[in-house]
Design a protein around this motif. Structure first.
Motif, PDB file in Angstrom:
ATOM      1  N   ARG A 110       0.913  -1.304  -0.194  1.00 47.48           N
ATOM      2  CA  ARG A 110      -0.015   0.039  -0.017  1.00 47.48           C
ATOM      3  C   ARG A 110       1.065   1.436  -0.017  1.00 47.48           C
ATOM      4  O   ARG A 110       0.601   2.130  -0.516  1.00 47.48           O
ATOM      5  N   ARG A 111       2.113   1.271   0.816  1.00 48.61           N
ATOM      6  CA  ARG A 111       2.746   2.399   0.945  1.00 48.61           C
ATOM      7  C   ARG A 111       3.656   2.606  -0.471  1.00 48.61           C
ATOM      8  O   ARG A 111       3.657   3.635  -0.976  1.00 48.61           O
ATOM      9  N   TYR A 112       3.699   1.716  -1.221  1.00 47.88           N
ATOM     10  CA  TYR A 112       4.558   1.871  -2.451  1.00 47.88           C
ATOM     11  C   TYR A 112       3.315   2.204  -3.670  1.00 47.88           C
ATOM     12  O   TYR A 112       3.727   3.222  -4.258  1.00 47.88           O
ATOM     13  N   MET A 113       2.178   1.711  -3.523  1.00 48.51           N
ATOM     14  CA  MET A 113       1.215   2.206  -4.469  1.00 48.51           C
ATOM     15  C   MET A 113       0.686   3.621  -4.263  1.00 48.51           C
ATOM     16  O   MET A 113       0.485   4.381  -5.047  1.00 48.51           O
ATOM     17  N   GLU A 114       0.577   4.015  -2.731  1.00 41.43           N
ATOM     18  CA  GLU A 114       0.343   5.509  -2.535  1.00 41.43           C
ATOM     19  C   GLU A 114       1.536   6.259  -2.905  1.00 41.43           C
ATOM     20  O   GLU A 114       1.112   7.504  -3.477  1.00 41.43           O
ATOM     21  N   ASN A 130      11.493   0.882  10.711  1.00 42.19           N
ATOM     22  CA  ASN A 130      12.426   2.031  10.753  1.00 42.19           C
ATOM     23  C   ASN A 130      12.875   2.904   9.474  1.00 42.19           C
ATOM     24  O   ASN A 130      13.949   3.355   9.492  1.00 42.19           O
ATOM     25  N   ARG A 131      12.088   2.365   8.484  1.00 46.19           N
ATOM     26  CA  ARG A 131      12.607   3.140   7.104  1.00 46.19           C
ATOM     27  C   ARG A 131      11.188   3.116   6.130  1.00 46.19           C
ATOM     28  O   ARG A 131      10.333   2.821   6.413  1.00 46.19           O
ATOM     29  N   ASP A 132      11.400   3.931   5.224  1.00 45.13           N
ATOM     30  CA  ASP A 132      10.352   4.106   4.434  1.00 45.13           C
ATOM     31  C   ASP A 132      10.174   2.984   3.133  1.00 45.13           C
ATOM     32  O   ASP A 132      10.955   2.785   2.505  1.00 45.13           O
ATOM     33  N   LEU A 133       8.984   2.514   3.242  1.00 44.82           N
ATOM     34  CA  LEU A 133       8.698   1.232   2.802  1.00 44.82           C
ATOM     35  C   LEU A 133       8.377   1.272   1.241  1.00 44.82           C
ATOM     36  O   LEU A 133       8.681   0.492   0.385  1.00 44.82           O
ATOM     37  N   TYR A 134       8.440   2.481   0.726  1.00 45.01           N
ATOM     38  CA  TYR A 134       8.142   2.642  -0.563  1.00 45.01           C
ATOM     39  C   TYR A 134       9.425   2.318  -1.623  1.00 45.01           C
ATOM     40  O   TYR A 134       9.095   2.288  -2.724  1.00 45.01           O
ATOM     41  N   TYR A 135      10.594   2.235  -0.966  1.00 47.95           N
ATOM     42  CA  TYR A 135      11.730   2.054  -2.020  1.00 47.95           C
ATOM     43  C   TYR A 135      12.744   1.220  -1.227  1.00 47.95           C
ATOM     44  O   TYR A 135      13.104   1.457  -0.260  1.00 47.95           O
ATOM     45  N   PRO A 136      13.220   0.132  -1.914  1.00 48.95           N
ATOM     46  CA  PRO A 136      14.293  -0.725  -1.287  1.00 48.95           C
ATOM     47  C   PRO A 136      15.522  -0.108  -1.326  1.00 48.95           C
ATOM     48  O   PRO A 136      16.334  -0.594  -2.164  1.00 48.95           O
ATOM     49  N   LYS A 137      16.055   0.723  -0.314  1.00 41.38           N
ATOM     50  CA  LYS A 137      17.360   1.496  -0.439  1.00 41.38           C
ATOM     51  C   LYS A 137      18.474   0.346  -0.417  1.00 41.38           C
ATOM     52  O   LYS A 137      19.729   0.352  -1.107  1.00 41.38           O
ATOM     53  N   TYR A 138      18.351  -1.021   0.495  1.00 44.07           N
ATOM     54  CA  TYR A 138      19.286  -1.938   0.597  1.00 44.07           C
ATOM     55  C   TYR A 138      19.505  -2.598  -0.618  1.00 44.07           C
ATOM     56  O   TYR A 138      20.571  -2.894  -1.009  1.00 44.07           O
ATOM     57  N   LEU A 139      18.593  -2.680  -1.620  1.00 42.39           N
ATOM     58  CA  LEU A 139      18.941  -3.417  -2.752  1.00 42.39           C
ATOM     59  C   LEU A 139      19.529  -2.540  -3.671  1.00 42.39           C
ATOM     60  O   LEU A 139      20.427  -2.859  -4.471  1.00 42.39           O
ATOM     61  N   GLU A 140      19.329  -1.086  -3.761  1.00 44.06           N
ATOM     62  CA  GLU A 140      20.035  -0.072  -4.516  1.00 44.06           C
ATOM     63  C   GLU A 140      21.554  -0.206  -4.198  1.00 44.06           C
ATOM     64  O   GLU A 140      22.439  -0.291  -5.044  1.00 44.06           O
ATOM     65  N   LYS A 141      21.789  -0.333  -2.987  1.00 49.72           N
ATOM     66  CA  LYS A 141      23.361  -0.444  -2.380  1.00 49.72           C
ATOM     67  C   LYS A 141      23.801  -1.824  -3.017  1.00 49.72           C
ATOM     68  O   LYS A 141      25.016  -1.840  -3.491  1.00 49.72           O
ATOM     69  N   ALA A 142      23.120  -3.056  -2.867  1.00 48.93           N
ATOM     70  CA  ALA A 142      23.678  -4.245  -3.050  1.00 48.93           C
ATOM     71  C   ALA A 142      23.741  -4.170  -4.670  1.00 48.93           C
ATOM     72  O   ALA A 142      24.975  -4.799  -5.350  1.00 48.93           O
ATOM     73  N   ALA A 143      22.935  -3.551  -5.380  1.00 46.59           N
ATOM     74  CA  ALA A 143      22.848  -3.608  -6.797  1.00 46.59           C
ATOM     75  C   ALA A 143      24.156  -2.693  -7.194  1.00 46.59           C
ATOM     76  O   ALA A 143      25.060  -3.018  -8.180  1.00 46.59           O
ATOM     77  N   HIS A 144      24.397  -1.514  -6.585  1.00 45.51           N
ATOM     78  CA  HIS A 144      25.800  -0.658  -7.072  1.00 45.51           C
ATOM     79  C   HIS A 144      27.000  -1.693  -6.889  1.00 45.51           C
ATOM     80  O   HIS A 144      27.917  -1.489  -7.762  1.00 45.51           O
ATOM     81  N   GLN A 145      26.964  -2.224  -5.843  1.00 45.97           N
ATOM     82  CA  GLN A 145      28.102  -3.171  -5.470  1.00 45.97           C
ATOM     83  C   GLN A 145      28.197  -4.190  -6.548  1.00 45.97           C
ATOM     84  O   GLN A 145      29.451  -4.423  -7.212  1.00 45.97           O
ATOM     85  N   ALA A 146      27.220  -4.846  -7.060  1.00 44.63           N
ATOM     86  CA  ALA A 146      27.366  -5.776  -8.119  1.00 44.63           C
ATOM     87  C   ALA A 146      27.748  -5.244  -9.487  1.00 44.63           C
ATOM     88  O   ALA A 146      28.688  -5.621 -10.096  1.00 44.63           O
ATOM     89  N   TYR A 147      27.102  -4.066  -9.748  1.00 40.07           N
ATOM     90  CA  TYR A 147      27.459  -3.447 -11.179  1.00 40.07           C
ATOM     91  C   TYR A 147      29.075  -3.002 -11.042  1.00 40.07           C
ATOM     92  O   TYR A 147      29.669  -3.050 -12.058  1.00 40.07           O
ATOM     93  N   ASN A 148      29.333  -2.468  -9.963  1.00 42.17           N
ATOM     94  CA  ASN A 148      30.687  -2.069  -9.937  1.00 42.17           C
ATOM     95  C   ASN A 148      31.734  -2.962  -9.917  1.00 42.17           C
ATOM     96  O   ASN A 148      32.734  -2.994 -10.760  1.00 42.17           O
ATOM     97  N   MET A 149      31.307  -4.099  -9.486  1.00 46.36           N
ATOM     98  CA  MET A 149      32.371  -5.325  -9.374  1.00 46.36           C
ATOM     99  C   MET A 149      32.632  -5.687 -10.849  1.00 46.36           C
ATOM    100  O   MET A 149      33.658  -6.097 -11.349  1.00 46.36           O
ATOM    101  N   ALA A 150      31.335  -5.792 -11.650  1.00 47.13           N
ATOM    102  CA  ALA A 150      31.298  -6.283 -13.107  1.00 47.13           C
ATOM    103  C   ALA A 150      31.922  -4.997 -13.852  1.00 47.13           C
ATOM    104  O   ALA A 150      31.981  -5.660 -15.308  1.00 47.13           O
ATOM    105  N   GLY A 151      32.226  -3.986 -13.490  1.00 45.45           N
ATOM    106  CA  GLY A 151      33.070  -3.095 -14.344  1.00 45.45           C
ATOM    107  C   GLY A 151      31.937  -2.210 -15.033  1.00 45.45           C
ATOM    108  O   GLY A 151      32.314  -1.330 -15.742  1.00 45.45           O
TER     109      GLY A 151
END
Lengths: 154, 398
Positions: free
Chosen positions: B151-155, B252-273
């Motif tokens: 609901r938070r994401y939809m709103e 304790n965080r805003d559920l509309y956006y997965p910040k933890y995933l953004e960080k994991a993704a940046h790590q993976a893309y950077n490692m892949a060059g």
């Protein structure tokens, strides 16, 4: 216990029933004692990190970001009202059976805090996201989460 | 300097509501299938990884120990990593660092879940992952708290439910072509939108089914791939990995956006060059993705966290067919958790299998047409705050 043969969703299986025969006495904790003692006295107790100014409800012993210990002077009572961030109306219990009385659960941001608080939303049929809500206290309080009956629209 | 590591095979069981096999027997079938497909035996393996979610499902505490024999760990260096639902994508990350570091040369990885043993239900077991004092008294389960997030994401973005429901239609239809699938079926959008209400706005066809199952894969160092004479057509190189955890309190965080995933993704893309993380660039660089889809909105939420679509942009793209198997950027060509089924750790393991099979042209009826260069698999777990990301590239892709 002797094995029994059962058919579950068309899959014949041989089963033995069992359980984890343990129960627990959970520690309330340093910050938890202050929180539940507050509830018993009809107070919502939060605490604030001196370094980053983040306010936690329920309170914490430490700031998860700064990793500073939040000492006794960090605790304070906050006003038991805030804004509705999200809600759901639940229709099934844990077994998947229909609830006779569906009810609302909500995330509430209490004024002056940087976290959301998870509790029931009561006396409503049509919640409004962003609307103001206030705590409804239980007349009999024992230091438990249900010292609050829930939150309702202001 | 880390060593180059490749996936060389995958194996999987059927995903079922209730399997006749025990958890270790399921593990054995998928592990054996992966070994056979690699053309090696257990004696060639020098490290074993076990991925499995809460012990409470199988009803065996320390279940990695219980699963060790079925996973091929007898007399071998064996370990279990556990990050809840993120486990199935974290296990191959562990496999990667065991080889990349030079500790092992050939690693067998098995992800398993036996969810049917627990009574009255898995959701009752899930209640025990919440804080004992401030959350459990309210009796929460995952469906309820994901309803709050949905609901938070939809709103936040004004997302129509039709756009979210289209993900269920797509994935369940893709699953028709997966031999392991529980729920491969062509549903209409209306059927999804009008299915039984569980916790508003979540309905029955918005979510994936609990299941029993196992999935396995074999990883090798480049030297061993050469030594065993494995064709590069049968290899998918590990290109990038990332993982991250947000606050332990899901409130304790805003559920509309997965910040933890953004960080994991940046790590993976950077490692892949890959240094440019704009959605258009990333969607060209990757050929397809297997985002984690235990609920339909989560596929969209995760595509945004992965930076593959801008914030609030994934739902329209899914509704427009861009993420269909024959669309511009296919997501969950396997059928995902929504279609194949959701035996927690094994479900994310299934996504790693799909990356491998797609990149090596072994996906059968599910094969995405055209030359595939890279695929990404992602999972989500713990109590809503873990993101795990794994990117592989084709054996002949530099």
């Amino acid at each position: 216990m002797l094995p029994t043969k059962r058919d579950q969703q068309g899959v014949p299986t041989t089963e033995v029933w069992g359980d984890f025969p343990v129960t627990y006495h959970y520690t309330v904790g340093i910050s938890g004692e202050k929180f539940f003692e507050g509830l018993k006295n009809q107070k919502l107790v939060a605490n604030t990190c001196n370094s980053c100014n983040k306010t936690y409800l329920p309170p914490k012993l430490f700031c998860e970001d700064c990793f500073d210990e939040l000492t006794d002077d960090s605790y304070k009572e906050i006003k038991a009202s805030g804004k509705l961030v999200s809600f759901t109306e639940v229709f099934l219990d844990h077994r998947g059976d229909k609830l006779s009385d569906p009810y609302f659960l909500a995330l509430i941001q209490l004024n002056g805090t940087d976290t959301t608080f998870f509790h029931k939303l009561i006396n409503t049929n049509n919640p409004t996201i962003g609307g103001n809500v206030t705590a409804v206290w239980n007349d009999t309080r024992s230091g438990s989460l249900f010292d609050l009956n829930g939150f309702q629209a202001e | 300097m880390t060593k180059k590591v490749g996936l060389v095979s995958a194996g999987i069981t059927r995903f079922q509501r209730r399997a006749k096999e025990t958890g270790k027997e399921l593990s054995y079938y998928s592990a054996k299938m992966a070994l056979d497909a690699a053309g090696i035996t257990r004696k060639d393996v020098d490290g074993v990884i076990i991925g499995s979610a809460p012990d409470a499902f199988d009803g065996v505490h320390q279940k990695h120990e219980y699963l060790t024999d079925g996973s091929g760990g007898y007399n071998l260096p064996t370990m279990r990593g556990y990050v809840g639902g993120g486990t199935g994508v974290f296990s191959p990350i562990q496999g990667w660092y065991c080889i990349a570091s030079g500790v092992h040369n050939i690693v067998l990885i098995t992800t398993e879940e036996k969810m049917s043993s627990v009574l009255p239900s898995t959701q009752a077991a899930f209640m025990t992952i919440f804080d004992n004092l401030i959350e459990r008294p309210l009796g929460p389960n995952l469906i309820w708290i994901f309803a709050l997030e949905m609901r938070r994401y939809m709103e936040a973005h004004g997302i129509p439910k039709e756009h979210i429901a289209s993900v269920s239609v797509k994935n369940k239809e893709n699953a028709i072509d997966h031999p392991s699938a529980m729920l491969g079926k062509k549903w209409t959008l209306d059927e999804v939108l009008n299915s039984e209400m569980l916790a508003d706005p979540v309905r029955l066809l918005d979510i994936s089914p609990v299941a029993d199952g196992a999935a396995s894969f074999v990883m090798m160092s480049e030297e061993k791939i050469k030594e065993f004479g494995i064709s590069l057509d049968d290899v998918a190189w590990v290109d990038g990995v990332g993982w991250n955890v947000d606050t332990t309190m899901w409130t304790n965080r805003d559920l509309y956006y997965p910040k933890y995933l953004e960080k994991a993704a940046h790590q993976a893309y950077n490692m892949a060059g890959q240094k440019n993380h704009s959605p258009e660039v990333l969607r060209k660089w990757l050929s397809f993705a297997e985002p984690y889809d235990p609920f339909n909105y989560k596929e969209l939420h995760h595509l945004e966290g992965l930076q593959l679509f801008g914030k609030g942009k994934a739902p329209q793209a899914a509704f427009d067919g861009i993420t269909a198997r024959d669309g511009d950027f296919p997501t969950c060509p396997s059928g995902g958790l929504l279609g194949v089924g959701n035996p927690i750790a094994a479900a994310a393991g299934m996504k790693i299998c799909e990356i491998y099979w797609q990149l090596t042209g072994k996906a059968g009826k599910r094969q995405i047409s055209g030359d595939l260069t890279r695929g990404l698999a992602q999972a989500w777990g713990d109590l809503m705050q873990v993101g795990t990301v794994f990117i592989a590239r084709g054996g002949r892709v530099e």
